[in-house]
Each structure stands twice: as C-alpha cells, then as structure tokens.
Write a protein that holds these residues in place. Structure first.
Motif, PDB file in Angstrom:
ATOM      1  N   GLU A   1       0.831  -1.208   0.000  1.00 22.66           N
ATOM      2  CA  GLU A   1       0.000   0.000   0.000  1.00 22.66           C
ATOM      3  C   GLU A   1       0.867   1.260   0.000  1.00 22.66           C
ATOM      4  O   GLU A   1       0.636   2.184  -0.785  1.00 22.66           O
ATOM      5  N   ARG A   2       1.848   1.299   0.869  1.00 22.52           N
ATOM      6  CA  ARG A   2       2.705   2.483   0.936  1.00 22.52           C
ATOM      7  C   ARG A   2       3.570   2.611  -0.319  1.00 22.52           C
ATOM      8  O   ARG A   2       3.831   3.719  -0.792  1.00 22.52           O
TER       9      ARG A   2
ATOM     10  N   HIS B   1       2.678   1.693  -3.290  1.00 26.22           N
ATOM     11  CA  HIS B   1       1.784   2.208  -4.323  1.00 26.22           C
ATOM     12  C   HIS B   1       1.580   3.715  -4.170  1.00 26.22           C
ATOM     13  O   HIS B   1       1.568   4.453  -5.166  1.00 26.22           O
ATOM     14  N   LYS B   2       1.420   4.171  -2.937  1.00 26.57           N
ATOM     15  CA  LYS B   2       1.222   5.609  -2.713  1.00 26.57           C
ATOM     16  C   LYS B   2       2.473   6.397  -3.101  1.00 26.57           C
ATOM     17  O   LYS B   2       2.379   7.522  -3.611  1.00 26.57           O
TER      18      LYS B   2
ATOM     19  N   THR C   1       2.504   6.599  -6.934  1.00 25.46           N
ATOM     20  CA  THR C   1       1.437   7.402  -7.537  1.00 25.46           C
ATOM     21  C   THR C   1       1.303   8.789  -6.911  1.00 25.46           C
ATOM     22  O   THR C   1       0.295   9.461  -7.101  1.00 25.46           O
TER      23      THR C   1
ATOM     24  N   GLN D   1       0.949   9.867  -3.751  1.00 27.35           N
ATOM     25  CA  GLN D   1      -0.122   9.995  -2.769  1.00 27.35           C
ATOM     26  C   GLN D   1       0.384   9.778  -1.345  1.00 27.35           C
ATOM     27  O   GLN D   1      -0.338   9.293  -0.490  1.00 27.35           O
ATOM     28  N   THR D   2       1.624  10.144  -1.078  1.00 26.89           N
ATOM     29  CA  THR D   2       2.200   9.917   0.248  1.00 26.89           C
ATOM     30  C   THR D   2       1.664  10.903   1.278  1.00 26.89           C
ATOM     31  O   THR D   2       1.719  10.647   2.476  1.00 26.89           O
TER      32      THR D   2
ATOM     33  N   ASP E   1       5.457  14.060  -3.245  1.00 25.71           N
ATOM     34  CA  ASP E   1       4.396  13.867  -4.234  1.00 25.71           C
ATOM     35  C   ASP E   1       4.625  14.741  -5.473  1.00 25.71           C
ATOM     36  O   ASP E   1       4.332  14.328  -6.602  1.00 25.71           O
TER      37      ASP E   1
END
Length: 280
Positions: free
Chosen positions: A188-189, A191-192, A195, A197-198, A204
């Motif tokens: 999940e992290r 992926h963020k 993309t 989305q951190t 970002d």
C-alpha cells in the motif's frame, strides 16, 4: 573496461578516486571514428522484409505515453546534437562548470541534459570527451573531476564498469557490494509512493513531475529515493528501481537516473546508504 579490471587486479574499482587513478595509467580513450556521410549509405543494402516489425522504433502510443504528454524532452540524434552544440558554444560555462553549483530547484536541467542521448547511442561519448578536452586546453582555468563536465562523464563510465563486473548487480541478494537489509514489505505504501499519494507535498510533487515529464532534478531524486528507503518507508531500493526502470522505458530513458540501467541501481543503493560504491 577489461583493461581497467586488469589493472585493478581483476575486480572493478569501487571508489571514484581509484577509478581516476587507473584511467591516468591508461591514458585518454581512442579518438572517435569519423562521421558518416551520404556516400557511406550508398553502399548499404535495403533491409530484409520483417526487420521493421522486429526492430522498428516504437511510437508513443505503443509505449502507452499519452498524446497530451507535457514532457519537454525529444529523442533522436538531431535533438542530441542540437543540445550538444548549444552547450559547447558557451566555452566559459563549460570550463567553469561545477556540479554542486547547479540550480537546486530547477524544473529543467541546469546541467546539459545529454545523458539519455549518450545512453541511447544518439551521441558519441568519446566525441564529447574530446570536445571538452579541447575547450579545457584553450581555457586559462577550468574545473576538475569529479565536479567538472568531464568528471561527470567519467562518473558514468565508473558506474558502467562497476555494473558490468559485479555479480547480481541489480539485486541485494548475492550482491557483494550491497548491504543486506531486512526491508519492510508494504504494498500500500509503495503504491502511494509510486502514484504521488504519500501526503508529503515535496515527495508527491517529485513523483508527479517524474511521471508527467520523465525527468526530475538530481536533488529531487535523492529525496525520493531516501524517502522510499532509509528516510521513511523502509522499503527496498529494488522496488524503487522497478518503478524507475518502468518510467525509464516509457520516457526515453529519462527517469531520475542519468544513464540507463547501469546508473540506476548504484544510484539508488548509494542514495539509500546500502551501496559500497563511492567517492573515496
């Protein structure tokens, strides 16, 4: 490369200083071959049927690059030559160039932006080396490696040498010059981070620019790599390398690392504090 390994006892030099010492023993590289002319192509035969399908240059749509891409980068030899001549025309800038003094918040390269053209074979590395040598010879004073333009070019060759002669170079396991670390596995992290989305605006913004333009400043690449690994997420640099390689293919070899696959892995491991390759 083989002569470098031979002079270093059969192994690649792991410090830039050692690499430069070996180059001093070898002397300058061979001069580049002459430029091709129209007469050279008159002796060429037409390509065999089917070669275009196998070896043709892919279109942006084939690489899933959106038509509205805002990247300022264009590929090809003509573009590379134009950039080369534009920079070499300012001989004072060339002679006094030092990497640490480049603009740290630049949205476009404050260096030359020539790395992808060398990596993809659009420009001759040896031609650039000798063009720089000629400018240095005419200057009263000029910068020196590692911060000079020629020094930056030699950094590229340093990493290529290490990459070509190190087992499992793009992996942690079985890599003799990489620290073995128990990284977290957090899809999940990761992926963020990929993309943008951190929730960290600076990180970002970096990943957004990388995705949209295929380039970010070298200090931004430091920040993104450190955030992924030792700085915050503690996720393996190998996962970051996969993301960067993906953009590298889709964005004309202009991801965050300078010269393709050989520089991508050591740069990531170096920024993340796990590589044993360095300056000393």
């Amino acid at each position: 490369m083989y002569r470098i390994l031979e002079l270093n006892g059969g192994t690649p030099p792991l410090t830039y200083k050692r690499f430069l010492h070996i180059l001093s023993l070898l002397g300058d590289p061979e001069v580049p071959v002459r430029n091709l002319t129209a007469e050279d192509f008159q002796r060429c035969s037409p390509p065999e049927l089917g070669l275009t399908e196998c070896y043709g240059v892919p279109l942006p749509s084939d690489l899933k690059i959106p038509p509205e891409s805002i990247s300022p980068w264009r590929g090809g030899e003509s573009e590379g030559l134009q950039r080369l001549e534009q920079h070499l025309a300012d001989q004072g800038w060339v002679a006094s160039f030092t990497k640490p003094k480049t603009v740290p918040n630049s949205l476009l390269p404050s260096t030359t932006g020539l790395s992808p053209y060398f990596s993809m074979g659009c420009l001759s590395v040896r031609s650039f080396f000798y063009r720089l040598s000629n400018i240095y010879a005419q200057a009263k004073h000029h910068s020196l490696p590692p911060v000079s333009l020629q020094g930056q070019l030699l950094w590229r060759e340093f990493f290529y040498t290490v990459a070509s002669a190190t087992p499992n170079f793009t992996k942690m396991a079985g890599n003799p010059i990489c620290l073995q670390i128990r990284w977290y596995e957090d899809a999940e992290r990761l992926h963020k981070w990929k993309t943008a989305q951190t929730g960290f605006p600076w990180i970002d913004a970096i990943m957004t620019q990388l995705r949209q333009e295929g380039w970010i400043h070298h200090l931004a690449r430091h920040a993104a790599a450190c955030f992924l690994t030792r700085g915050d997420l503690w996720i393996s640099w190998e996962e970051g390398m996969k993301v960067h390689f993906w953009f590298w293919v889709f964005s004309f070899c202009l991801v965050i690392f300078p010269s393709g696959w050989s520089s991508e892995s050591p740069a990531l491991s170096w920024y993340c504090g796990v590589g044993k390759v360095g300056m000393r």
